[in-house]
Motif scaffolding. Structure first.
Motif, PDB file in Angstrom:
ATOM      1  N   PRO A  57     -30.238 -17.149  27.194  1.00  0.00           N
ATOM      2  CA  PRO A  57     -31.326 -16.629  28.030  1.00  0.00           C
ATOM      3  C   PRO A  57     -32.337 -15.790  27.246  1.00  0.00           C
ATOM      4  O   PRO A  57     -33.441 -15.555  27.715  1.00  0.00           O
ATOM      5  CB  PRO A  57     -30.585 -15.772  29.059  1.00  0.00           C
ATOM      6  N   LYS A  58     -31.929 -15.362  26.052  1.00  0.00           N
ATOM      7  CA  LYS A  58     -32.811 -14.506  25.256  1.00  0.00           C
ATOM      8  C   LYS A  58     -33.717 -15.312  24.333  1.00  0.00           C
ATOM      9  O   LYS A  58     -34.945 -15.241  24.430  1.00  0.00           O
ATOM     10  CB  LYS A  58     -31.975 -13.519  24.438  1.00  0.00           C
ATOM     11  N   CYS A  59     -33.108 -16.119  23.455  1.00  0.00           N
ATOM     12  CA  CYS A  59     -33.919 -16.888  22.496  1.00  0.00           C
ATOM     13  C   CYS A  59     -34.289 -18.277  23.017  1.00  0.00           C
ATOM     14  O   CYS A  59     -35.054 -19.002  22.386  1.00  0.00           O
ATOM     15  CB  CYS A  59     -33.208 -17.002  21.153  1.00  0.00           C
ATOM     16  N   LYS A  60     -33.699 -18.660  24.170  1.00  0.00           N
ATOM     17  CA  LYS A  60     -33.991 -19.941  24.826  1.00  0.00           C
ATOM     18  C   LYS A  60     -33.559 -21.154  23.997  1.00  0.00           C
ATOM     19  O   LYS A  60     -34.024 -22.263  24.236  1.00  0.00           O
ATOM     20  CB  LYS A  60     -35.480 -20.058  25.160  1.00  0.00           C
ATOM     21  N   LYS A  61     -32.671 -20.947  23.041  1.00  0.00           N
ATOM     22  CA  LYS A  61     -32.225 -22.054  22.193  1.00  0.00           C
ATOM     23  C   LYS A  61     -30.799 -22.483  22.578  1.00  0.00           C
ATOM     24  O   LYS A  61     -30.003 -21.668  23.031  1.00  0.00           O
ATOM     25  CB  LYS A  61     -32.255 -21.638  20.722  1.00  0.00           C
ATOM     26  N   PRO A  62     -30.485 -23.758  22.385  1.00  0.00           N
ATOM     27  CA  PRO A  62     -29.134 -24.229  22.703  1.00  0.00           C
ATOM     28  C   PRO A  62     -28.118 -23.781  21.656  1.00  0.00           C
ATOM     29  O   PRO A  62     -28.461 -23.597  20.482  1.00  0.00           O
ATOM     30  CB  PRO A  62     -29.291 -25.753  22.706  1.00  0.00           C
ATOM     31  N   PHE A  63     -26.886 -23.605  22.079  1.00  0.00           N
ATOM     32  CA  PHE A  63     -25.795 -23.302  21.146  1.00  0.00           C
ATOM     33  C   PHE A  63     -24.480 -23.729  21.795  1.00  0.00           C
ATOM     34  O   PHE A  63     -24.420 -23.988  23.003  1.00  0.00           O
ATOM     35  CB  PHE A  63     -25.762 -21.811  20.777  1.00  0.00           C
ATOM     36  N   ASP A  64     -23.429 -23.819  20.996  1.00  0.00           N
ATOM     37  CA  ASP A  64     -22.110 -24.217  21.489  1.00  0.00           C
ATOM     38  C   ASP A  64     -21.192 -23.006  21.574  1.00  0.00           C
ATOM     39  O   ASP A  64     -21.114 -22.211  20.629  1.00  0.00           O
ATOM     40  CB  ASP A  64     -21.475 -25.263  20.572  1.00  0.00           C
ATOM     41  N   HIS A  65     -20.516 -22.888  22.702  1.00  0.00           N
ATOM     42  CA  HIS A  65     -19.547 -21.802  22.890  1.00  0.00           C
ATOM     43  C   HIS A  65     -18.136 -22.367  22.770  1.00  0.00           C
ATOM     44  O   HIS A  65     -17.783 -23.344  23.431  1.00  0.00           O
ATOM     45  CB  HIS A  65     -19.725 -21.160  24.266  1.00  0.00           C
ATOM     46  N   THR A  66     -17.305 -21.765  21.925  1.00  0.00           N
ATOM     47  CA  THR A  66     -15.928 -22.210  21.729  1.00  0.00           C
ATOM     48  C   THR A  66     -15.030 -21.586  22.797  1.00  0.00           C
ATOM     49  O   THR A  66     -15.093 -20.379  23.052  1.00  0.00           O
ATOM     50  CB  THR A  66     -15.425 -21.825  20.329  1.00  0.00           C
ATOM     51  N   TYR A  67     -14.195 -22.418  23.414  1.00  0.00           N
ATOM     52  CA  TYR A  67     -13.313 -21.940  24.485  1.00  0.00           C
ATOM     53  C   TYR A  67     -12.059 -22.816  24.548  1.00  0.00           C
ATOM     54  O   TYR A  67     -11.975 -23.853  23.882  1.00  0.00           O
ATOM     55  CB  TYR A  67     -14.036 -22.011  25.836  1.00  0.00           C
ATOM     56  N   MET A  68     -11.101 -22.390  25.324  1.00  0.00           N
ATOM     57  CA  MET A  68      -9.929 -23.202  25.651  1.00  0.00           C
ATOM     58  C   MET A  68      -9.868 -23.317  27.167  1.00  0.00           C
ATOM     59  O   MET A  68     -10.218 -22.360  27.877  1.00  0.00           O
ATOM     60  CB  MET A  68      -8.644 -22.570  25.097  1.00  0.00           C
ATOM     61  N   VAL A  69      -9.408 -24.447  27.657  1.00  0.00           N
ATOM     62  CA  VAL A  69      -9.390 -24.667  29.110  1.00  0.00           C
ATOM     63  C   VAL A  69      -8.588 -23.575  29.816  1.00  0.00           C
ATOM     64  O   VAL A  69      -8.987 -23.079  30.871  1.00  0.00           O
ATOM     65  CB  VAL A  69      -8.801 -26.057  29.441  1.00  0.00           C
ATOM     66  N   ARG A  70      -7.478 -23.161  29.215  1.00  0.00           N
ATOM     67  CA  ARG A  70      -6.633 -22.146  29.869  1.00  0.00           C
ATOM     68  C   ARG A  70      -7.404 -20.853  30.123  1.00  0.00           C
ATOM     69  O   ARG A  70      -7.183 -20.166  31.117  1.00  0.00           O
ATOM     70  CB  ARG A  70      -5.400 -21.856  29.004  1.00  0.00           C
ATOM     71  N   THR A  71      -8.335 -20.503  29.220  1.00  0.00           N
ATOM     72  CA  THR A  71      -9.069 -19.242  29.357  1.00  0.00           C
ATOM     73  C   THR A  71     -10.169 -19.300  30.405  1.00  0.00           C
ATOM     74  O   THR A  71     -10.862 -18.305  30.630  1.00  0.00           O
ATOM     75  CB  THR A  71      -9.686 -18.831  28.004  1.00  0.00           C
ATOM     76  N   LEU A  72     -10.354 -20.450  31.049  1.00  0.00           N
ATOM     77  CA  LEU A  72     -11.382 -20.566  32.081  1.00  0.00           C
ATOM     78  C   LEU A  72     -11.003 -19.817  33.354  1.00  0.00           C
ATOM     79  O   LEU A  72     -11.857 -19.510  34.183  1.00  0.00           O
ATOM     80  CB  LEU A  72     -11.631 -22.040  32.419  1.00  0.00           C
TER      81      LEU A  72
END
Length: 458
Positions: free
Chosen positions: A265-280
């Motif tokens: 929302p700040k720089c308006k650029k795309p990026f990838d966030h690393t996560y695990m399904v369990r942490t959802l």
């Protein structure tokens, strides 16, 4: 055309002038020519010497066209609003809560989830983990030719293939807790084609929902009250617990780390966030009521006797009766089972007039309505879904508002929330941090589906 023409007025004017003059009349978009031998070449609709009956038919047709156009515009508007809502799902929003305070709250709440082992994958070895880390891009380096005549082959009897597949494939499972129904389940992962079936079939009809619940049922290894056939299963779980089952199946299918595409929302650029399904699973969003229900369900699951008792006393098997002040109808409220949702709500919606759709939402939480018999006393008891829907449709505003508020209270604070957490923009010179981003299970399902269909082979 910047202004909409009143075609009906133009037609009526033409009818009035048709018998009184032979002069040529020209209007923007519609040309009236009383001298067919000398047609006027202008842009528009050429109407030559039409009688009143024909003109009336034309006018009626144009009115119908206007209605169709307006309907299409409304549909486009609805689709555009849906598109904007989907965009909001993947765009981060700023949050004012202090990151440290948020982390402390989460760590305190996760204790409850850790106790349940919910989302924790068993039968997931280090060797499997290493293989999964390399599966993002498959490379075929060499194909070995094998002489089939040298292989020892065994004929497989029809219907035995599933037993063979189970022996050769390591089945990863995880535990899930359904606090509304008071049950725990052990669920396994799904194949790529099964995942596609969950995503691809987006028809909101009874057949589609039945197919999805059938797939879920096929992934259940065990429950706290033992094995359940399909119909018993549908009558034993709440429709609102669908996301919990999808969460468990995804945890068992994808236990490794993954990346989810976002927009900062700040720089308006795309990026990838690393996560695990369990942490959802948003542990910090769990209410005290939900925590208590989870703990009680897990504690009761250790023996089948206590598990059945927990199920029988669960929110799913509890009803509440209220009296509506205007109509004096007695309405019995409860949580809708998956079976009732498919075979009552959805099936009836498909047959009933669209005007009843809003009433159907409230009817999903109504099991019975008692209508006073003003002549002979007592009550008329309504249990049929269509009768309940039509009765709710007939209620006054006060009764509707009270009924809506009571329905909302039934499962208030009893649903798990899901989302990404601890998100930091990876773009250089930005590093904007967001605590959480709500993400529903359907979005994760679709993301996994896209990954499965876009895997490349070199």
């Amino acid at each position: 055309m910047s202004e909409k023409l009143d075609l009906k007025a133009v037609m009526n004017k033409a009818i009035q002038q048709e018998e009184s003059t032979n002069d040529e009349k020209v209007t923007t978009g519609v040309i009236i020519n009383t001298k067919p031998e000398k047609p006027i070449e202008k842009q528009g609709v050429n109407v030559s010497a039409l009688n009143k009956d024909v003109m009336a038919n034309v006018t009626e047709y144009l009115d119908e066209m206007d209605e169709d156009i307006n309907e299409v515009k409304e549909e486009i508007k609805v689709l555009e609003e849906k598109r904007k809502e989907e965009e909001k799902k993947i765009e981060l929003v700023d949050e004012t809560i202090d990151p440290k305070a948020f982390k402390d709250k989460y760590e305190q709440a996760i204790v409850v989830i850790d106790k349940t082992n919910m989302g924790t994958v068993v039968n997931f070895t280090d060797e499997e983990r290493e293989k999964l880390e390399k599966v993002k891009k498959i490379k075929l380096e060499e194909v070995e030719t094998v002489e089939l005549k040298t292989l020892v082959r065994k004929k497989v009897k029809k219907g035995n293939v599933n037993n063979i597949l189970k022996k050769n494939n390591t089945i990863r499972t995880t535990s899930i807790v359904c606090p509304i129904s008071g049950l725990t389940f052990t669920v396994s992962g799904c194949s790529t084609y099964e995942l596609m079936a969950l995503v691809a079939d987006n028809e909101n009809n009874a057949m589609s929902y039945t197919a999805k619940w059938e797939l879920i049922h096929s992934k259940i290894e065990d429950s706290s009250i033992g094995k359940l056939d399909f119909n018993t299963f549908l009558n034993s779980v709440a429709q609102l617990e669908y996301d919990v089952f999808i969460y468990g199946i995804l945890c068992a299918t994808y236990p490794e780390e993954d990346k989810f595409p976002l927009i900062c929302p700040k720089c308006k650029k795309p990026f990838d966030h690393t996560y695990m399904v369990r942490t959802l699973l948003r542990a910090e969003e769990m209410s005290d009521r939900l925590k208590d229900a989870v703990v009680n369900t897990v504690d009761a699951s250790h023996t089948e006797e206590t598990a059945k008792e927990c199920f029988e006393n669960s929110l799913l098997n509890t009803t509440t009766a209220i009296v509506l002040p205007e109509s004096e109808y007695v309405v019995e409220l409860g949580v809708q089972t998956a079976h009732s949702f498919i075979n009552d709500s959805i099936s009836k919606i498909e047959k009933m007039d669209k005007k009843y759709q809003n009433a159907t939402v409230l009817a999903s939480a109504v099991t019975t309505i008692l209508i006073p018999d003003v002549e002979e006393g007592g009550y008329f008891e309504l249990e049929d879904t269509e009768d309940i829907i039509e009765t709710i449709f007939s209620l006054g505003s006060t009764d509707l508002n009270i009924l809506g508020a009571k329905v909302g209270k039934i499962v208030e604070d009893m649903l798990f929330q899901f989302g990404l957490m601890d998100i930091t923009c990876s773009n250089v010179k930005c590093n904007h941090h967001t605590n959480t981003l709500p993400v529903d299970m359907d979005s994760i399902l679709f993301h996994k589906y896209q990954q499965a269909t876009n895997t490349t082979i070199d």
